[in-house]
Design an enzyme around this catalytic site. Sequence first.
Site, short mmCIF file in Angstrom:
data_model
loop_
_atom_site.label_atom_id
_atom_site.label_comp_id
_atom_site.label_asym_id
_atom_site.label_seq_id
_atom_site.Cartn_x
_atom_site.Cartn_y
_atom_site.Cartn_z
N CYS A 1 -2.04 6.51 37.50
CA CYS A 1 -2.69 6.53 38.81
C CYS A 1 -3.34 5.19 39.05
O CYS A 1 -4.14 4.72 38.25
CB CYS A 1 -3.72 7.66 38.89
SG CYS A 1 -4.64 7.67 40.44
N LYS B 1 -0.42 23.98 58.85
CA LYS B 1 -0.88 24.15 57.48
C LYS B 1 -1.17 25.62 57.19
O LYS B 1 -0.72 26.18 56.19
CB LYS B 1 -2.14 23.31 57.25
CG LYS B 1 -2.70 23.43 55.85
CD LYS B 1 -4.12 23.94 55.88
CE LYS B 1 -4.67 24.11 54.47
NZ LYS B 1 -6.03 24.64 54.50
#
Length: 422
Positions: free
Chosen positions: A342, A257
Amino acid sequence: MQTRAGVPMGNDDLSSGLSSPPSDLDNYSDEEREVKEEEGEKDGKNNSIVSRFFRSSSPGKSSGAQKAPGKAIAPVKKEPTLGLGDIVPTLIREKVKKRENIVEKKPRVKKVKDGERVKVEAPENWEEVYEKLREMRKMVEAPVDTMGCERLGDKAATPKLRRFHTLISLMLSSQTKDTVNAVAMKKLQEQLPGGLCLESILGVEPKRLDELIRIVGFHNRKTEYIKKAAVILRDKHGGDIPDTFEGLTALPGVGPKMAHLCLSAAWDRTEGIGVDVHVHRICNLWGWVKTTTPEGTREALQAWLPRDRWREINFLLVGFGQTICLPRGRRCGECTLSNGLCRAAYMEPKKVKVKKEKRVISEGSDEDFDDDNYAAPERSMRPKRRRVKVEVKEEEEVGDEDMLVADIEDVVPNLAKFRYKR
DNA sequence: TTTGACACAAGTTCACGGCC
DNA sequence: GGCCGTGAACTTGTGTCAAA
């Protein structure tokens, strides 16, 4: 909702240090390219998504990017620098849309480990969701906007020094809030003799360095990592930070990351998506991916998300996760995706009853656990700790099975696992 | 209403067990 | 024995919730 009082969020506002858009497909891995080329052949014509995608790029060379030996360098279309504030200005957006018209619809193909192929289709409404996400992020100021790692470097410093600041900031950032990280960076810049630079890190006593960054999480280990990394930077990289993913991840304390984010922020190169827990969590919540680990999310997301979004997706979702779609206590009322885009909006407020039962499954003596008086730093030298199995039971009813898993995992990560405690 | 206990956020390293 | 996957450990501030 916290907004920027009447100040339009210009490009630079959100994006210093992340100033460049991802270039086109210049950095497709050999594997991806191979698969994509195979796809073209399979189609019986050199007209696959990828071939067309590649053809859409104009010849060029990636911006100073070092390629691993033997790696093919795809043509690059150098796009003008843009800021992350508005992230994709209109002109660029138009270009992107044009390209998306070519790319979208057809699923990309991705190879998985066992050699099989699975089709990875982009979620149907992802572009709509994406645009709304962008709009929301323009309206809400998140910690990452002002205190993200790429923003903490000394703006007056040389590019090389700024890259070093970016790396240090990223190394400090793990398990640490942006606000806290900003304070630690400020202390380093102000209190290290000569300011924050490679030389000062090499010269400072570990104890002193630890004092300066004590505010951040895991400061002991980070002190160790930073000191070791500084030596590697001096000895192997001429005092600069590596400009490759491999070089960055070879530094202690730097994982995938951080390496992806560092490449983007410091070298203006995007070779992968920086997936942290916000990105992982929200992508799974939206059903964009169905994965159990951030690394899995990165691969799944990269399989269908257009490359020109790879850089901003982290920034957008981290800020969104910090301000609206919080890990606990989502603010669906403030989210424009709650009108059907959503599924979280249709979930009942979490009423996850967690029942815990602790029992000792192995143990040392209680005297062994007096950490206050225990100074041996080596884990291997430590006495055996009492391990207590904590069983977590979920007792809530939720209709949708997928939603149930996502919902519970929001509250109880690693649900199926047991946790050990002292 | 206050207080205290507990859970979580945040990313990487490394030990350990299982499998080949 | 090597490889791979899993999960504990690391730190500290903050949020949540149940109990007092």
